[in-house]
Write a protein that holds these residues in place. Structure first.
Motif, PDB file in Angstrom:
ATOM      1  N   ALA A  71     -43.958 -61.901  76.947  1.00  0.00           N
ATOM      2  CA  ALA A  71     -42.859 -61.910  77.922  1.00  0.00           C
ATOM      3  C   ALA A  71     -43.399 -61.605  79.314  1.00  0.00           C
ATOM      4  O   ALA A  71     -43.038 -62.286  80.289  1.00  0.00           O
ATOM      5  N   GLU A  72     -44.263 -60.621  79.396  1.00  0.00           N
ATOM      6  CA  GLU A  72     -44.850 -60.246  80.689  1.00  0.00           C
ATOM      7  C   GLU A  72     -45.636 -61.414  81.287  1.00  0.00           C
ATOM      8  O   GLU A  72     -45.484 -61.732  82.474  1.00  0.00           O
ATOM      9  N   ALA A  73     -46.451 -62.072  80.481  1.00  0.00           N
ATOM     10  CA  ALA A  73     -47.281 -63.186  80.969  1.00  0.00           C
ATOM     11  C   ALA A  73     -46.419 -64.355  81.462  1.00  0.00           C
ATOM     12  O   ALA A  73     -46.680 -64.926  82.527  1.00  0.00           O
ATOM     13  N   ILE A  74     -45.385 -64.701  80.703  1.00  0.00           N
ATOM     14  CA  ILE A  74     -44.503 -65.812  81.102  1.00  0.00           C
ATOM     15  C   ILE A  74     -43.737 -65.436  82.368  1.00  0.00           C
ATOM     16  O   ILE A  74     -43.604 -66.246  83.286  1.00  0.00           O
ATOM     17  N   LYS A 107     -39.882 -61.441  88.757  1.00  0.00           N
ATOM     18  CA  LYS A 107     -40.265 -60.050  89.002  1.00  0.00           C
ATOM     19  C   LYS A 107     -39.433 -59.057  88.198  1.00  0.00           C
ATOM     20  O   LYS A 107     -39.940 -58.046  87.741  1.00  0.00           O
ATOM     21  N   ALA A 108     -38.157 -59.355  88.025  1.00  0.00           N
ATOM     22  CA  ALA A 108     -37.276 -58.446  87.288  1.00  0.00           C
ATOM     23  C   ALA A 108     -37.705 -58.328  85.817  1.00  0.00           C
ATOM     24  O   ALA A 108     -37.770 -57.225  85.266  1.00  0.00           O
ATOM     25  N   MET A 109     -38.019 -59.465  85.185  1.00  0.00           N
ATOM     26  CA  MET A 109     -38.441 -59.415  83.776  1.00  0.00           C
ATOM     27  C   MET A 109     -39.850 -58.846  83.639  1.00  0.00           C
ATOM     28  O   MET A 109     -40.139 -58.159  82.658  1.00  0.00           O
ATOM     29  N   ASP A 121     -43.068 -54.481  81.616  1.00  0.00           N
ATOM     30  CA  ASP A 121     -44.083 -53.457  81.889  1.00  0.00           C
ATOM     31  C   ASP A 121     -43.551 -52.053  81.640  1.00  0.00           C
ATOM     32  O   ASP A 121     -44.268 -51.189  81.131  1.00  0.00           O
ATOM     33  N   ALA A 122     -42.292 -51.809  81.990  1.00  0.00           N
ATOM     34  CA  ALA A 122     -41.686 -50.500  81.748  1.00  0.00           C
ATOM     35  C   ALA A 122     -41.624 -50.206  80.256  1.00  0.00           C
ATOM     36  O   ALA A 122     -41.958 -49.099  79.815  1.00  0.00           O
ATOM     37  N   GLN A 167     -39.658 -53.922  95.074  1.00  0.00           N
ATOM     38  CA  GLN A 167     -38.317 -54.453  94.811  1.00  0.00           C
ATOM     39  C   GLN A 167     -37.216 -53.445  95.149  1.00  0.00           C
ATOM     40  O   GLN A 167     -36.041 -53.721  94.931  1.00  0.00           O
ATOM     41  N   ASP A 168     -37.614 -52.270  95.635  1.00  0.00           N
ATOM     42  CA  ASP A 168     -36.672 -51.190  95.932  1.00  0.00           C
ATOM     43  C   ASP A 168     -35.817 -50.858  94.704  1.00  0.00           C
ATOM     44  O   ASP A 168     -34.601 -50.684  94.786  1.00  0.00           O
ATOM     45  N   ALA A 169     -36.489 -50.801  93.567  1.00  0.00           N
ATOM     46  CA  ALA A 169     -35.820 -50.517  92.291  1.00  0.00           C
ATOM     47  C   ALA A 169     -36.040 -49.048  91.935  1.00  0.00           C
ATOM     48  O   ALA A 169     -36.941 -48.694  91.178  1.00  0.00           O
ATOM     49  N   LYS A 170     -35.215 -48.206  92.505  1.00  0.00           N
ATOM     50  CA  LYS A 170     -35.391 -46.753  92.377  1.00  0.00           C
ATOM     51  C   LYS A 170     -35.306 -46.263  90.926  1.00  0.00           C
ATOM     52  O   LYS A 170     -36.002 -45.331  90.542  1.00  0.00           O
TER      53      LYS A 170
END
Length: 190
Positions: free
Chosen positions: A127-130, A137-139, A144-145, A174-177
């Motif tokens: 999933a990360e590679a695709i 960026k969201a996926m 990664d999380a 991404q300013d994803a706090k």
């Protein structure tokens, strides 16, 4: 007789197209509800349309949404056969946006419900590679999380920390706090 057939064929095709278009809209609506975590409303729509005549692509999309709904609602999932069909279909039709989600959720299911952490991690890596290849960026961040969390849970702290720092770096851009807090929590535990 031939004239009637020639006249009826476009009418039948138009009706089928209309039905398919409406069904596609319902699937997109359901997807939006799942993204907003309105799982009950999404699940109700899925239950409402379960007996429809789906095309192959619609069937794969429906099965992906059903799997996501079940996972997000913590319903028991005893098999990955449904999501496996989605992966086959999305691979065949080249729908990488849905394919990345299918790999992500199959990784979650394998690790959390089926007890197969190694295969779950491998699916998350796919999933990360695709996602990275497609610029999603969201996926990439979500994969990664979860990889950080899974490595932490399996006491692979070096890899957990490496993924956590990757999440922090991506999340800051991404300013994803929320994700910054999530990854900082992992790095603080190590």
């Amino acid at each position: 007789m031939r004239k009637i057939f020639i006249f009826l064929l476009p009418v039948v095709l138009a009706l089928f197209s209309c039905h398919s278009s409406q069904l596609g809209k319902r699937l997109v609506e359901t997807d939006s509800l799942l993204e907003a975590r309105d799982n009950d409303a999404a699940y109700a729509i899925l239950h409402e349309i379960k007996d429809e005549n789906f095309s192959n692509d619609e069937s794969a999309y429906y099965n992906l949404l059903l799997t996501i709904a079940q996972y997000q609602m913590y319903l028991p999932i005893k098999s990955d056969s449904l999501i496996n069909q989605c992966i086959s279909s999305f691979t065949a039709n080249g729908d990488n946006k849905k394919l990345v989600r299918a790999y992500y959720f199959r990784g979650c299911i394998k690790a959390e419900y089926l007890g197969n952490i190694v295969d779950g991690v491998l699916d998350l890596k796919k999933a990360e590679a695709i996602a990275e290849k497609n610029g999603d960026k969201a996926m990439t961040l979500k994969a990664d999380a979860l990889l950080s969390h899974m490595n932490y849970s399996s006491e692979n702290y070096d890899l957990a920390k490496r993924y956590a720092w990757k999440v922090i770096s991506q999340a800051e851009k991404q300013d994803a706090k929320r994700w910054i807090g999530f990854a900082t929590n992992i790095t603080g535990k190590i």
